[in-house]
Scaffold this active site. Sequence first.
Site, PDB file in Angstrom:
ATOM      1  N   SER A   1       8.142   3.121  -9.268  1.00  0.00           N
ATOM      2  CA  SER A   1       8.702   1.826  -8.902  1.00  0.00           C
ATOM      3  C   SER A   1       8.338   1.461  -7.477  1.00  0.00           C
ATOM      4  CB  SER A   1      10.228   1.876  -9.038  1.00  0.00           C
ATOM      5  OG  SER A   1      10.827   0.739  -8.461  1.00  0.00           O
TER       6      SER A   1
ATOM      7  N   THR B   1      10.322   0.229  -5.563  1.00  0.00           N
ATOM      8  CA  THR B   1      11.506   0.482  -4.735  1.00  0.00           C
ATOM      9  C   THR B   1      11.255   1.613  -3.740  1.00  0.00           C
ATOM     10  OG1 THR B   1      12.438   1.953  -6.417  1.00  0.00           O
ATOM     11  CG2 THR B   1      13.148  -0.344  -6.450  1.00  0.00           C
TER      12      THR B   1
ATOM     13  N   TYR C   1      18.675   5.039  -6.678  1.00  0.00           N
ATOM     14  CA  TYR C   1      17.671   4.892  -7.736  1.00  0.00           C
ATOM     15  C   TYR C   1      16.271   5.062  -7.160  1.00  0.00           C
ATOM     16  CZ  TYR C   1      14.316   2.537 -10.733  1.00  0.00           C
ATOM     17  OH  TYR C   1      13.192   2.235 -11.462  1.00  0.00           O
TER      18      TYR C   1
ATOM     19  N   LYS D   1      13.324   8.047  -7.825  1.00  0.00           N
ATOM     20  CA  LYS D   1      11.927   7.802  -8.189  1.00  0.00           C
ATOM     21  C   LYS D   1      10.974   8.472  -7.207  1.00  0.00           C
ATOM     22  CE  LYS D   1      11.911   5.213 -11.949  1.00  0.00           C
ATOM     23  NZ  LYS D   1      11.169   5.544 -13.170  1.00  0.00           N
TER      24      LYS D   1
ATOM     25  N   PHE E   1       6.034  -3.457  -9.782  1.00  0.00           N
ATOM     26  CA  PHE E   1       6.786  -4.416  -8.994  1.00  0.00           C
ATOM     27  C   PHE E   1       7.884  -5.025  -9.897  1.00  0.00           C
ATOM     28  CE2 PHE E   1       4.023  -3.109  -5.859  1.00  0.00           C
ATOM     29  CZ  PHE E   1       4.431  -3.619  -4.643  1.00  0.00           C
TER      30      PHE E   1
ATOM     31  N   ARG F   1      22.463 -11.460  -0.444  1.00  0.00           N
ATOM     32  CA  ARG F   1      22.996 -10.193  -0.922  1.00  0.00           C
ATOM     33  C   ARG F   1      22.522  -9.082  -0.001  1.00  0.00           C
ATOM     34  NH1 ARG F   1      21.280  -8.986  -6.946  1.00  0.00           N
ATOM     35  NH2 ARG F   1      19.251  -9.252  -5.902  1.00  0.00           N
TER      36      ARG F   1
END
Length: 364
Positions: free
Chosen positions: A124, A126, A148, A152, A177, A291
């Site tokens: 990912s 991320t 998370y 990964k 992505f 956020r």
Amino acid sequence: MRILVCGGAGFIGSHTCTVLAERGHELVIADSFVNSSPRVEGRLEAILGHAPACHRVDLLDRGAVAALFACERFDAVIHFAALKAVGESCERPLDYFDNNIAGTIHLLQAMRAAGVGRLVFSSSATVYGDPDTVPVCEDAALRVSNPYGRSKLVMEQLIGDLCTYDPGFQAVNLRYFNPVGAHPSGLIGEDPGGIPGNLMPYICQVAVGRRERLEVFGGDWPTVDGTGVRDYIHVMDLARAHADALDFLFRERRSATVNLGTGRGTSVLQLVRAFGRASGREIPHRIVARRAGDVAEVYADPSLARSLLGWQAELDIDAMCRDAWRWQSMNPDGYGDEPAAGTAAHATASRRVPDQVSEAIAGG
């Protein structure tokens, strides 16, 4: 080749199965059905004309994983199996580390014991966290911002160490992505449990009437229209990349880590408008506060995937929205069975004891 697809009933896994089968590979799916529906098997049969072999196996059950490799022969493995909700990972970090990292260790142990030395891993973007610059290249700093993403990254590192110290083992890590869209048949697609944590499935559920409106987090980002920009990639393009990664492993017999994206950013409002065109429906939305943890824009530099794998994205944002809407309009309640949930608590509750899993393996 005979390919084990771990997590092959999930969103990306099921779409990858269609591409692998079209290229003549024989598939065996292993899935715990924590993040997926057993009904996917029948949908794949309708698409392919035959049902791939499917075993209910949880990678956390070391004995069941070993039994699967003892009774089946594989040329390579594609590893999709993981819990994947960023927000939930912050609430249950240890469950994510246990499920994702320990499950990967059990899979790697079983592969080595069986002499299976080729792996394509579903990673990912991320792992990049908040990148310093865009587009993001594979040599960008790795700084995860949630459990998370950390799981990964650790999974990548475990695989990388094995590749370094075992000359008979090679792997391709694919850093996705933002996968969206669905199979053009409309028979399989993304069916998140509970409230969707990603933008496209949320928009789909608003369009079909399951949600009242979309909340857009921030309208004052330094972007084209003030909303966040991301690199969305059609799941069928992503599926092709896994088949191309397998070809690379057997052709080059070396490891690689590559980004998978279009190399183009799309804002939230641009995606909302594109989905409105595809569906013919207005997508009610409102701008709310930013956020925590979000960034203005992230998109990939996919040039390494093009040079190493011969892969590049082909489908644009309109095709992504069109196919996602076809799936959602044909399946307004998703697969319509027990919630896929995707929660760590559900994962724990769903695991079978070893003898039950072994019976499932033996029975196919």
